[in-house]
Design a protein around this motif. Structure first.
Motif: not given
Length: 144
Positions: A39-49, A69-73, A78-83, A88-92
């Motif tokens: 909903s907010k366009g391209d971003r990097h987000i953690s599972a907690e956020l 769900t993030l790992h399935q995506f 649908l997502l890129r994982e950034v370790a 600490k892992t973010y999903f792009d």
């Protein structure tokens, strides 16, 4: 790996179709999390956020479900994982081939614009393996 892209402002029906095309059953929780994620366009987000945003949006989902769900995506393209540092892992949401800055002290990840990184040489993969992609994370902090 085939990549699929969910765009900002897509209808629930369109999100369901993207999930189906990616080989995922469009459950209510997956659809809701996809809508929040994109909903907010391209971003990097953690599972907690993402979990916090889901709770704020009255989406009843556990943190474990968000992680799954993030790992399935990610597996579905649908997502890129950034370790970062392995702990600490973010999903792009931007699945294109690009690299990142990690802003120390802020625990924030931002894209490196355009062709900002040149890689001169990549080692040969071990026998029976292939290089999937190269991820570069450049750590930065404010000058003191």
């Amino acid at each position: 790996m085939t990549t699929h892209h969910v765009e900002n402002g897509m209808t629930e029906k369109a999100v369901r179709n993207i999930l189906r095309d990616a080989g995922l059953r469009p459950t209510r929780q997956r659809v809701s999390l996809a809508e929040i994620l994109y909903s907010k366009g391209d971003r990097h987000i953690s599972a907690e956020l993402l979990h916090e945003e889901a709770v704020s949006a009255d989406v009843p989902v556990s943190l474990a479900t968000v992680y799954n769900t993030l790992h399935q995506f990610t597996e579905a393209g649908l997502l890129r994982e950034v370790a970062i540092d392995g702990n600490k892992t973010y999903f792009d949401t931007n699945v294109s081939d690009h690299h990142h800055f990690f802003i120390e002290g802020e625990n924030r990840v931002i894209d490196i614009p355009g062709e900002g990184v040149g890689i001169g040489s990549i080692p040969h993969a071990p026998e029976g393996m292939e290089v999937v992609r190269v991820d570069v994370v450049v750590r930065v902090r404010p000058k003191t």
